[in-house]
Design a protein around this motif. Structure first.
Motif, PDB file in Angstrom:
ATOM      1  N   LYS A  95       0.952  -1.133   0.042  1.00 13.71           N
ATOM      2  CA  LYS A  95       0.138   0.043  -0.020  1.00 13.71           C
ATOM      3  C   LYS A  95       0.848   1.361   0.203  1.00 13.71           C
ATOM      4  CE  LYS A  95      -2.239  -1.088   3.770  1.00 13.71           C
ATOM      5  NZ  LYS A  95      -3.026  -1.093   4.910  1.00 13.71           N
ATOM      6  N   TYR A  96       1.880   1.164   0.520  1.00 10.29           N
ATOM      7  CA  TYR A  96       2.949   2.309   0.612  1.00 10.29           C
ATOM      8  C   TYR A  96       4.147   2.240  -0.183  1.00 10.29           C
ATOM      9  CZ  TYR A  96       0.270   2.444   5.101  1.00 10.29           C
ATOM     10  OH  TYR A  96      -0.735   2.665   5.910  1.00 10.29           O
ATOM     11  N   LEU A  97       4.157   1.424  -1.155  1.00  4.03           N
ATOM     12  CA  LEU A  97       5.401   1.268  -2.172  1.00  4.03           C
ATOM     13  C   LEU A  97       5.619   2.541  -3.085  1.00  4.03           C
ATOM     14  CD1 LEU A  97       7.434  -0.456  -3.609  1.00  4.03           C
ATOM     15  CD2 LEU A  97       6.057  -1.573  -4.903  1.00  4.03           C
ATOM     16  N   ASP A  98       4.439   2.913  -3.540  1.00  5.03           N
ATOM     17  CA  ASP A  98       4.709   4.130  -4.245  1.00  5.03           C
ATOM     18  C   ASP A  98       5.210   5.282  -3.623  1.00  5.03           C
ATOM     19  OD1 ASP A  98       3.835   2.820  -6.570  1.00  5.03           O
ATOM     20  OD2 ASP A  98       1.735   3.410  -6.610  1.00  5.03           O
ATOM     21  N   ASN A  99       4.758   5.536  -2.331  1.00  2.00           N
ATOM     22  CA  ASN A  99       5.289   6.484  -1.452  1.00  2.00           C
ATOM     23  C   ASN A  99       6.875   6.257  -1.288  1.00  2.00           C
ATOM     24  OD1 ASN A  99       2.878   8.060  -1.222  1.00  2.00           O
ATOM     25  ND2 ASN A  99       2.172   6.842   0.613  1.00  2.00           N
ATOM     26  N   GLU A 100       7.204   5.141  -1.015  1.00  2.00           N
ATOM     27  CA  GLU A 100       8.660   4.803  -0.821  1.00  2.00           C
ATOM     28  C   GLU A 100       9.352   5.171  -2.073  1.00  2.00           C
ATOM     29  OE1 GLU A 100      10.345   3.204   1.682  1.00  2.00           O
ATOM     30  OE2 GLU A 100       8.713   2.961   3.212  1.00  2.00           O
ATOM     31  N   SER A 118      27.663   1.761  -4.242  1.00  2.00           N
ATOM     32  CA  SER A 118      26.340   2.106  -3.823  1.00  2.00           C
ATOM     33  C   SER A 118      26.259   3.017  -2.724  1.00  2.00           C
ATOM     34  CB  SER A 118      25.569   0.856  -3.711  1.00  2.00           C
ATOM     35  OG  SER A 118      25.371   0.047  -4.479  1.00  2.00           O
ATOM     36  N   LEU A 119      25.690   4.271  -2.825  1.00  2.29           N
ATOM     37  CA  LEU A 119      25.399   4.982  -1.731  1.00  2.29           C
ATOM     38  C   LEU A 119      23.939   4.835  -1.209  1.00  2.29           C
ATOM     39  CD1 LEU A 119      26.151   8.493  -3.408  1.00  2.29           C
ATOM     40  CD2 LEU A 119      27.630   6.932  -2.293  1.00  2.29           C
ATOM     41  N   PRO A 120      24.095   5.466   0.295  1.00  2.00           N
ATOM     42  CA  PRO A 120      22.731   5.084   0.881  1.00  2.00           C
ATOM     43  C   PRO A 120      21.616   5.784   0.105  1.00  2.00           C
ATOM     44  CG  PRO A 120      24.379   5.916   2.409  1.00  2.00           C
ATOM     45  CD  PRO A 120      24.977   5.728   0.830  1.00  2.00           C
ATOM     46  N   ILE A 121      20.382   5.109   0.161  1.00  2.00           N
ATOM     47  CA  ILE A 121      19.177   5.483  -0.387  1.00  2.00           C
ATOM     48  C   ILE A 121      18.189   4.553   0.173  1.00  2.00           C
ATOM     49  CG2 ILE A 121      19.312   3.990  -2.480  1.00  2.00           C
ATOM     50  CD1 ILE A 121      18.012   6.766  -4.050  1.00  2.00           C
ATOM     51  N   SER A 122      17.011   5.196   0.454  1.00  2.00           N
ATOM     52  CA  SER A 122      15.676   4.640   1.054  1.00  2.00           C
ATOM     53  C   SER A 122      14.548   5.531   1.081  1.00  2.00           C
ATOM     54  CB  SER A 122      15.911   3.982   2.421  1.00  2.00           C
ATOM     55  OG  SER A 122      16.228   5.012   3.254  1.00  2.00           O
ATOM     56  N   GLY A 123      13.469   5.001   1.604  1.00  2.00           N
ATOM     57  CA  GLY A 123      12.371   5.799   1.852  1.00  2.00           C
ATOM     58  C   GLY A 123      12.225   6.413   2.822  1.00  2.00           C
ATOM     59  N   VAL A 124      13.331   6.435   3.806  1.00  2.00           N
ATOM     60  CA  VAL A 124      13.120   7.221   5.016  1.00  2.00           C
ATOM     61  C   VAL A 124      14.527   8.009   5.015  1.00  2.00           C
ATOM     62  CG1 VAL A 124      11.694   5.438   6.276  1.00  2.00           C
ATOM     63  CG2 VAL A 124      14.325   5.002   6.246  1.00  2.00           C
ATOM     64  N   GLN A 125      15.235   8.029   4.263  1.00  2.00           N
ATOM     65  CA  GLN A 125      16.308   8.690   4.574  1.00  2.00           C
ATOM     66  C   GLN A 125      16.165  10.423   4.558  1.00  2.00           C
ATOM     67  OE1 GLN A 125      19.988   7.497   2.249  1.00  2.00           O
ATOM     68  NE2 GLN A 125      20.567   9.296   1.497  1.00  2.00           N
ATOM     69  N   SER A 126      16.636  11.189   5.502  1.00  2.00           N
ATOM     70  CA  SER A 126      16.348  12.377   5.405  1.00  2.00           C
ATOM     71  C   SER A 126      17.265  13.241   4.433  1.00  2.00           C
ATOM     72  CB  SER A 126      16.771  12.809   7.061  1.00  2.00           C
ATOM     73  OG  SER A 126      18.127  12.855   7.022  1.00  2.00           O
ATOM     74  N   LEU A 127      16.691  14.582   4.453  1.00  2.00           N
ATOM     75  CA  LEU A 127      17.250  15.482   3.403  1.00  2.00           C
ATOM     76  C   LEU A 127      18.514  15.814   4.168  1.00  2.00           C
ATOM     77  CD1 LEU A 127      17.403  17.129   0.973  1.00  2.00           C
ATOM     78  CD2 LEU A 127      16.223  18.904   2.390  1.00  2.00           C
ATOM     79  N   GLU A 128      18.758  15.859   5.540  1.00  2.00           N
ATOM     80  CA  GLU A 128      19.810  16.177   6.233  1.00  2.00           C
ATOM     81  C   GLU A 128      20.992  15.241   6.013  1.00  2.00           C
ATOM     82  OE1 GLU A 128      21.437  17.093  10.744  1.00  2.00           O
ATOM     83  OE2 GLU A 128      19.303  16.438  10.352  1.00  2.00           O
ATOM     84  N   ASP A 129      20.658  13.968   5.967  1.00  2.00           N
ATOM     85  CA  ASP A 129      21.614  12.841   5.650  1.00  2.00           C
ATOM     86  C   ASP A 129      22.155  12.937   4.065  1.00  2.00           C
ATOM     87  OD1 ASP A 129      21.573  12.039   8.340  1.00  2.00           O
ATOM     88  OD2 ASP A 129      20.427  10.226   7.923  1.00  2.00           O
ATOM     89  N   THR A 130      21.135  13.186   3.251  1.00  2.00           N
ATOM     90  CA  THR A 130      21.405  13.303   2.127  1.00  2.00           C
ATOM     91  C   THR A 130      22.380  14.431   1.812  1.00  2.00           C
ATOM     92  OG1 THR A 130      19.177  12.178   1.528  1.00  2.00           O
ATOM     93  CG2 THR A 130      20.403  13.300  -0.324  1.00  2.00           C
ATOM     94  N   LYS A 131      22.083  15.407   2.274  1.00  2.00           N
ATOM     95  CA  LYS A 131      22.845  16.781   1.993  1.00  2.00           C
ATOM     96  C   LYS A 131      24.193  16.406   2.752  1.00  2.00           C
ATOM     97  CE  LYS A 131      19.588  20.369   2.225  1.00  2.00           C
ATOM     98  NZ  LYS A 131      18.975  21.551   2.620  1.00  2.00           N
ATOM     99  N   ARG A 133      12.399   7.885  -2.625  1.00  2.00           N
ATOM    100  CA  ARG A 133      13.777   7.338  -3.297  1.00  2.00           C
ATOM    101  C   ARG A 133      14.093   8.210  -4.536  1.00  2.00           C
ATOM    102  NH1 ARG A 133      16.046   2.216  -2.373  1.00  2.00           N
ATOM    103  NH2 ARG A 133      15.043   1.008  -0.442  1.00  2.00           N
ATOM    104  N   ARG A 134      13.212   8.689  -5.352  1.00  2.00           N
ATOM    105  CA  ARG A 134      13.434   9.226  -6.595  1.00  2.00           C
ATOM    106  C   ARG A 134      13.919  10.617  -6.088  1.00  2.00           C
ATOM    107  NH1 ARG A 134       7.996   7.138  -9.736  1.00  2.00           N
ATOM    108  NH2 ARG A 134       9.231   5.353 -10.783  1.00  2.00           N
ATOM    109  N   GLU A 135      13.241  11.212  -4.846  1.00  2.00           N
ATOM    110  CA  GLU A 135      13.767  12.484  -4.379  1.00  2.00           C
ATOM    111  C   GLU A 135      15.093  12.771  -4.227  1.00  2.00           C
ATOM    112  OE1 GLU A 135      10.816  13.292  -1.768  1.00  2.00           O
ATOM    113  OE2 GLU A 135       9.346  13.828  -2.926  1.00  2.00           O
ATOM    114  N   VAL A 136      15.461  11.502  -3.186  1.00  2.00           N
ATOM    115  CA  VAL A 136      17.009  11.339  -2.989  1.00  2.00           C
ATOM    116  C   VAL A 136      17.774  11.387  -3.989  1.00  2.00           C
ATOM    117  CG1 VAL A 136      18.668   9.968  -1.600  1.00  2.00           C
ATOM    118  CG2 VAL A 136      16.401  10.199  -0.851  1.00  2.00           C
ATOM    119  N   ALA A 137      17.707  10.411  -5.004  1.00  2.00           N
ATOM    120  CA  ALA A 137      18.349  10.250  -6.218  1.00  2.00           C
ATOM    121  C   ALA A 137      18.598  11.413  -7.193  1.00  2.00           C
ATOM    122  CB  ALA A 137      17.722   9.192  -7.207  1.00  2.00           C
TER     123      ALA A 137
END
Length: 377
Positions: free
Chosen positions: A247-252, A341-354, A256-260
């Protein structure tokens, strides 16, 4: 430490629903081949846009059973050749050799890491009967061209969609491009269970019936066995977990696309090769390439960032396939030597990505305070 993948945090989002789903199964008294598996198969087939979904024990079994079913149906026989990417995870190849078929390794497109259609045609012989198209890292292979080649040469097309749940081309999703597709629900996948699980999707009813029987001891009816089958079934607990998470896959995927997208726009390091986007991928992995991978990985770890290699050694260099040790696949070998491979997930924060981007763009310094070279150029 920024983890490569925080499975605990991912599943914590759905904790109460997962507990409720598991409790319902426990209280039902029915744990194998029940209502939860039937419902998940229906929901996942609808999600992929296909007619049939058969739950199995894991992603490798999904592929093994597809090839086995085609043998039982007379579409394949021992010794037939199957074209497969030379840079895939070894499970793709294991499924072929487990069925006494012959893998024909073909180099990937250096930009997408998926099968290069131009090289597929060169590899076709009178013994070629199928193409195993692996959707590596969550981006679909060039299925339009692959299907054209297959149709022209009367070949089966089997998708390895283990990393591509929800990925699409022109709105058509993974699992609906070939004659059949194998999925994995290993916990680290974009749609991951809380244990092992897998599925086959197909629009071929005869194939679906055959696979269902093969995975149930070769039986389509209790105590009546058509085939010398195996025990490979998705269980009720895992099906219930997957129903919650589907049910939540598309949100995840959206996250992920935003992190990428942030990585792609903001990583500015001339020594790092960024991935190329050619399809509506789901970013199961965000894979960069760099000459001196170990040095970069050490630097990132010192700075509190965990990375992994997908994959450090090409299949033809593995001891399991020692008979291929003298084979030469330079593109695949280079990819396996350089990918990280860099970290990426549906819960990765913008702070961590930055933070990851800042470290990648900064001066490369090791734990000893010395500059780390990540390029031999």
């Amino acid at each position: 430490m920024i983890p490569f993948l925080d499975l605990k945090k991912i599943n914590q989002q759905y904790r109460e629903e997962l507990i409720g789903a598991a409790t319902n199964v426990i209280d039902s008294g029915w744990y194998v081949q029940g209502a939860q598996v039937e419902a998940f198969e229906r929901e996942f087939s609808d999600y992929c846009g296909v007619k049939h979904c058969i739950g199995v024990a894991n992603g490798l079994d999904a592929l093994i059973l597809i090839f086995r079913a085609y043998k039982e149906l007379g579409r394949l026989k021992e010794g037939d050749e199957v074209i497969v990417p030379a840079n895939t995870y070894i499970a793709s190849i294991l499924a072929i050799t487990e069925n006494r078929l012959k893998p024909v390794l073909v180099e990937p497109d250096e930009q997408t890491y998926n099968l290069d259609p131009k090289l597929i045609e060169q590899a076709i012989t009178p013994k070629t009967k199928a193409i195993l198209a692996v959707h590596l890292y969550g981006q679909l292979a060039d299925m339009l061209e692959i299907n054209k080649i297959a149709k022209k040469n009367n070949l089966l097309v089997i998708e390895d969609s283990a990393q591509a749940h929800g990925a699409s081309i022109n709105g058509k999703k993974a699992g609906n491009w070939g004659d059949a597709s194998g999925f994995s629900f290993y916990p680290g996948k974009n749609l991951g269970g809380l244990g092992d699980g897998g599925a086959v999707t197909t629009n071929d009813e005869e194939l679906a019936i055959t696979i269902r029987a093969l995975g149930n001891y070769g039986s389509h009816k209790k105590y009546q066995h058509l085939y010398k089958g195996i025990n490979s079934r998705l269980d009720e607990i895992q099906a219930s977990m997957l129903r919650v998470k589907l049910k939540y896959l598309d949100n995840e995927i959206k996250h992920r696309r935003e992190v990428a997208e942030y990585y792609l726009k903001n990583i500015k390091n001339e020594n790092i090769v960024l991935p190329t986007i050619t399809t509506d991928g789901v970013w199961h992995l965000f894979v960069i390439r760099v000459d001196k991978r170990e040095s970069l990985q050490e630097y990132l770890l010192v700075n509190g960032i965990q990375t992994l290699m997908h994959y450090p050694l090409a299949p033809h260099k593995q001891e399991a396939y020692v008979e291929w040790d003298n084979k030469n696949y330079p593109i695949s070998e280079q990819i396996h030597d350089e990918v990280l491979s860099l970290p990426i997930s549906g819960v990765q924060s913008l702070e961590d990505t930055k933070r990851i981007v800042e470290i990648l763009n900064g001066n490369i310094v090791s734990a000893a305070g010395k500059k780390v070279e990540i390029s031999s150029k």
